[in-house]
Write an enzyme that holds these catalytic residues in place. Structure first.
Site, short mmCIF file in Angstrom:
data_model
loop_
_atom_site.label_atom_id
_atom_site.label_comp_id
_atom_site.label_asym_id
_atom_site.label_seq_id
_atom_site.Cartn_x
_atom_site.Cartn_y
_atom_site.Cartn_z
N ASN A 1 -6.64 2.64 11.01
CA ASN A 1 -5.93 1.41 11.38
C ASN A 1 -5.79 1.22 12.89
OD1 ASN A 1 -4.23 3.72 10.55
ND2 ASN A 1 -2.61 2.56 11.54
N GLN B 1 -7.23 -0.85 5.33
CA GLN B 1 -7.84 -1.57 6.44
C GLN B 1 -9.30 -1.93 6.15
OE1 GLN B 1 -6.39 -2.71 9.16
NE2 GLN B 1 -4.43 -1.69 8.99
N SER C 1 -3.46 -3.18 0.25
CA SER C 1 -2.32 -4.08 0.48
C SER C 1 -2.84 -5.50 0.67
CB SER C 1 -1.60 -3.63 1.75
OG SER C 1 -0.21 -3.73 1.62
N CYS D 1 6.66 3.02 17.91
CA CYS D 1 8.09 3.10 18.17
C CYS D 1 8.73 3.97 17.11
CB CYS D 1 8.73 1.72 18.07
SG CYS D 1 8.18 0.64 19.35
N ALA E 1 0.82 -1.21 0.00
CA ALA E 1 0.00 0.00 0.00
C ALA E 1 0.85 1.26 0.00
CB ALA E 1 -0.92 0.01 1.21
N1 PLP Z 1 -2.30 2.55 5.35
C1 PLP Z 1 -2.87 1.97 6.41
C2 PLP Z 1 -4.17 2.50 6.94
C3 PLP Z 1 -2.24 0.89 7.04
O1 PLP Z 1 -2.79 0.33 8.10
C4 PLP Z 1 -1.00 0.43 6.52
C5 PLP Z 1 -0.28 -0.68 7.19
O2 PLP Z 1 -0.27 -0.81 8.37
C6 PLP Z 1 -0.47 1.05 5.39
C7 PLP Z 1 -1.15 2.11 4.83
C8 PLP Z 1 0.83 0.60 4.78
O3 PLP Z 1 0.67 -0.69 4.28
P1 PLP Z 1 1.95 -1.50 3.75
O4 PLP Z 1 2.87 -1.64 4.92
O5 PLP Z 1 1.41 -2.80 3.30
O6 PLP Z 1 2.56 -0.69 2.69
#
Ligand code: PLP
Length: 389
Positions: A149, A177, A197, A324, A71
């Site tokens: 998320n 999400q 993703s 973190c 993503a």
């Molecule tokens: N956007 C949201 C809302 C997410 O929760 C995440 C991953 O935690 C991402 C983007 C990034 O996804 P990726 O690590 O698969 O690139």
């Protein structure tokens, strides 16, 4: 203790059907989708079929799907791709987006593009009126996540998209999400660009997609990876065929099970919350319980550090309300955006239930937390000064 995984917002296991679908594409069917022979044609057809499955899940067309690595890359292609194509202009987003959106827009801001970051409500919702107020004549795009998320709140995407379109502004949604968990229809909802993703809905890691809404003229983006011109030149590089097959199958399975899964996980989530509330006097929920991912729960165990809870329970896969950053623990920007104090953010735990979660697991986690949080609190003088809200 047998490990219990309640961190499905971080990642999900690959569904067994997805694993089965991918398997032959690693070994017997290993062709490059660009090769002009039998092996290549089989791979190309498999990639096209996967695009069709994904497009079906989100309400677009196979020709509008661009496979990426994840993503983060999809969001970069959407936002940097639009910015570079237009050359100048302004973006609108919210203060509780994932860093994948915020950092990319800040980088564009440093390159001279305008940026307005709209605050969200204490309930965890983006207010369409505030987005409308932030739009300018030179706004290129507005980016709002579909589901948060950390707190799982679902955003009013259709309303925001309509306001954007009234001003000739494109609407992008980081729907990472939400895809595969709640129904999404880009066409009906007016989402022009959607990032997702695979590993967030029981597909493999290492593949994501940017999906465009079918429209004339086509949305034009400056590619971020150039080279062999694969995927219509939008994203050069050989497509990861097994992973593409996997994300397609994950989309198919999600479409089939979504409704029943939402019902089941919503009941388990409510059970977890009810048990925690019955056993502990202060359990505050972050964000509204209405219009929220059924499998999300984010709670404040006032007076107790969630990091300390997690250290005591190495068998529990859950997440603390802090992120973190290098060497220090920063309070989550999402919880701060909802008006939580740094102390409340550090006392927050996020649970993400999933396809494999059982009632027994929920009960074990609830009983363990009641005992542990109760024990921490009896030792802590701070707790007696914290009042329930
Ligand atoms: N956007 C949201 C809302 C997410 O929760 C995440 C991953 O935690 C991402 C983007 C990034 O996804 P990726 O690590 O698969 O690139």
């Amino acid at each position: 203790m047998r490990p219990i995984y309640l961190d499905h917002h971080a990642t999900t296991p690959v569904d067994p059907a997805v694993m089965e679908a991918m398997r032959p594409w690693f070994t017997e069917e290993f062709g490059n989708p660009e090769s002009p022979h039998r092996f290549g044609w089989a791979a190309r057809d498999a990639v096209e079929a996967a695009k069709a499955q994904l497009a079906e899940l989100v309400g677009s067309e196979p020709g509008q799907v661009v496979f990426t690595g994840n993503a983060t890359e999809s969001i970069d292609l959407a936002l940097t791709g639009l910015a570079e194509r237009r050359g100048s202009g302004h973006f609108v987003t919210t203060n509780f987006e994932h860093p994948a959106v915020l950092r990319i827009l800040e980088r564009l801001e440093a390159r001279g593009f305008g940026l307005t970051v709209v605050p969200v409500s204490p309930e965890g919702f983006v207010e369409p009126r505030k987005i409308a107020e932030a739009l300018r004549d030179d706004t290129i795009a507005c980016s709002v996540m579909a589901a948060n998320n950390e707190v799982g709140t679902l955003q009013p995407l259709s309303e925001i998209a309509a306001l954007c379109h009234d001003r000739g502004v494109l609407f992008h949604s980081d729907s990472c999400q939400a895809v595969g968990h709640v129904p999404l229809d880009m066409e009906a909802m007016g989402i022009d660009l959607l990032s997702l993703s695979g590993h967030k809905f029981y597909g493999p890691k290492g593949i994501g997609a940017l999906v465009l809404r079918r429209q004339r003229p086509r949305i034009r983006l400056a590619p971020q990876l150039v080279g062999g011109g694969q995927q219509g030149g939008m994203r050069s590089g050989t497509v990861a065929v097994p992973l593409a097959v996997g994300i397609g199958e994950a989309a198919r399975v999600a479409g089939e099970v979504m409704e029943a899964e939402t019902q089941r996980l919503g009941e388990l989530r409510d059970r977890l919350l009810a048990r925690l509330r019955a056993g502990l006097d202060i359990v505050r929920v972050n964000g509204s319980l209405e219009r929220r991912l059924a499998h999300n729960l984010s709670v404040v165990f006032a007076g107790v550090e969630s990091e300390a809870i997690l250290r005591e329970l190495p068998w529990l896969g859950a997440s603390a309300g802090s992120a973190c950053s290098a060497h220090e623990q920063e309070a989550s920007h999402v919880l701060r955006a909802l008006g939580r104090t740094a102390e409340e953010a550090h006392a927050t735990m996020r649970f993400g239930l999933g396809r494999g979660t059982t009632r027994e697991e929920i009960d074990t986690v609830a009983d363990t937390l009641i005992e542990l949080v109760g024990r921490f609190r009896s030792r802590s003088p701070v707790h007696s000064s914290v009042r329930p809200d």
